[in-house]
Design a protein around this motif. Structure first.
Motif, short mmCIF file in Angstrom:
data_model
loop_
_atom_site.label_atom_id
_atom_site.label_comp_id
_atom_site.label_asym_id
_atom_site.label_seq_id
_atom_site.Cartn_x
_atom_site.Cartn_y
_atom_site.Cartn_z
N LYS A 175 -17.75 -10.71 3.77
CA LYS A 175 -17.10 -10.74 2.46
C LYS A 175 -17.06 -12.15 1.89
O LYS A 175 -17.20 -12.34 0.68
CB LYS A 175 -15.69 -10.17 2.57
CG LYS A 175 -14.97 -10.04 1.24
CD LYS A 175 -13.66 -9.32 1.40
CE LYS A 175 -12.57 -10.31 1.63
NZ LYS A 175 -11.23 -9.73 1.62
N ALA A 186 -8.75 1.86 10.22
CA ALA A 186 -10.08 1.91 10.85
C ALA A 186 -10.48 0.54 11.37
O ALA A 186 -11.06 0.42 12.45
CB ALA A 186 -11.10 2.42 9.84
N ILE A 187 -10.17 -0.50 10.61
CA ILE A 187 -10.56 -1.85 11.00
C ILE A 187 -9.57 -2.43 12.01
O ILE A 187 -9.95 -3.24 12.86
CB ILE A 187 -10.67 -2.75 9.75
CG1 ILE A 187 -11.84 -2.28 8.89
CG2 ILE A 187 -10.85 -4.20 10.13
CD1 ILE A 187 -11.92 -2.97 7.55
N LEU A 197 -16.61 -8.29 9.11
CA LEU A 197 -16.43 -7.93 7.70
C LEU A 197 -15.87 -9.09 6.88
O LEU A 197 -16.26 -9.28 5.73
CB LEU A 197 -15.52 -6.71 7.59
CG LEU A 197 -16.12 -5.38 8.02
CD1 LEU A 197 -15.08 -4.27 7.98
CD2 LEU A 197 -17.30 -5.02 7.14
N ILE A 227 -6.23 3.73 4.99
CA ILE A 227 -7.25 4.27 5.90
C ILE A 227 -8.19 3.17 6.36
O ILE A 227 -8.54 3.09 7.56
CB ILE A 227 -8.02 5.42 5.21
CG1 ILE A 227 -7.10 6.64 5.05
CG2 ILE A 227 -9.27 5.79 6.00
CD1 ILE A 227 -7.67 7.73 4.18
N SER A 228 -8.61 2.29 5.47
CA SER A 228 -9.53 1.22 5.88
C SER A 228 -8.84 0.23 6.81
O SER A 228 -9.45 -0.27 7.76
CB SER A 228 -10.10 0.49 4.66
OG SER A 228 -9.11 -0.21 3.98
N GLU A 229 -7.55 -0.06 6.57
CA GLU A 229 -6.83 -0.94 7.48
C GLU A 229 -6.70 -0.33 8.87
O GLU A 229 -6.82 -1.03 9.87
CB GLU A 229 -5.44 -1.27 6.92
CG GLU A 229 -5.45 -2.30 5.84
CD GLU A 229 -4.06 -2.61 5.31
OE1 GLU A 229 -3.07 -2.12 5.90
OE2 GLU A 229 -3.97 -3.32 4.31
N ASN A 269 0.82 -1.21 0.00
CA ASN A 269 0.00 0.00 0.00
C ASN A 269 0.86 1.26 0.00
O ASN A 269 0.58 2.21 -0.73
CB ASN A 269 -0.94 0.01 1.20
CG ASN A 269 -2.06 -0.99 1.06
OD1 ASN A 269 -2.44 -1.36 -0.05
ND2 ASN A 269 -2.59 -1.43 2.18
N GLY A 284 -6.80 4.71 0.30
CA GLY A 284 -8.04 4.06 0.72
C GLY A 284 -7.77 2.77 1.49
O GLY A 284 -8.41 2.51 2.52
N ASN A 285 -6.82 1.99 1.00
CA ASN A 285 -6.47 0.76 1.70
C ASN A 285 -5.84 1.04 3.06
O ASN A 285 -6.16 0.37 4.05
CB ASN A 285 -5.51 -0.08 0.86
CG ASN A 285 -6.19 -0.73 -0.30
OD1 ASN A 285 -7.41 -0.87 -0.33
ND2 ASN A 285 -5.41 -1.13 -1.29
N LYS A 329 -13.50 -6.46 12.24
CA LYS A 329 -12.73 -7.14 11.20
C LYS A 329 -13.27 -8.54 10.95
O LYS A 329 -13.42 -8.97 9.81
CB LYS A 329 -11.25 -7.19 11.57
CG LYS A 329 -10.37 -7.85 10.53
CD LYS A 329 -8.92 -7.74 10.93
CE LYS A 329 -7.96 -8.45 10.03
NZ LYS A 329 -8.21 -8.59 8.67
#
Length: 139
Positions: free
Chosen positions: A73, A58-59, A69, A54-56, A7, A51-52, A66
């Motif tokens: 998924k 946050a999770i 999700l 920030i999402s990592e 990332n 984006g990756n 996690k």
């Protein structure tokens, strides 16, 4: 760990492409083509990487979220719904791009552009036929 490094490399590569594109546009007043491609690719890579990250982040602070999700998924029902939606979109694409190619041909668009579109169309359908044969052999 590998995902984090990938990332950050994506973010750096995106920023470098963006900077190179902007530099080429600024120094060459008649820039047509590649500098704008660099800007577009740079923005896309930067946005994808950020984006990756920030999402990592946050999770990462909530392991329960996690886990939920990941279950969501990998749920078979969601996978089946996504595959069915892709199938419907592919069916729609077949008719839309077929009509677009015919209309381009009737408008006498440049032959190279038309042939590129036809070859991309045939490539996608060839890919679909190949996988149809592979899946028929499996099942």
């Amino acid at each position: 760990m590998k995902s984090k490094v990938t990332n950050y490399i994506t973010i750096i590569l995106g920023l470098l492409l963006l900077a190179a594109g902007l530099y080429l546009i600024k120094t060459n007043g008649t820039a047509v083509g590649f500098p704008y491609v660099f800007v577009g690719l740079g923005c896309g890579l930067f946005g994808h990487g950020m984006g990756n990250v920030i999402s990592e982040r946050a999770i990462g602070s909530d392991p329960e979220l996690k886990r939920k999700l990941d279950i969501e998924k990998n749920d078979e029902r969601n996978i089946a719904i996504a595959d069915k939606a892709k199938g419907k979109a592919f069916d729609m694409m077949t008719f839309v791009f077929g009509a677009l190619m015919v209309s381009f041909a009737l408008m006498e668009i440049d032959m190279i552009a038309l042939l590129l579109m036809v070859s991309a169309y045939l490539f996608v359908h060839g890919f679909a036929i190949y996988y149809r044969i592979q899946f028929d052999k499996e099942m």
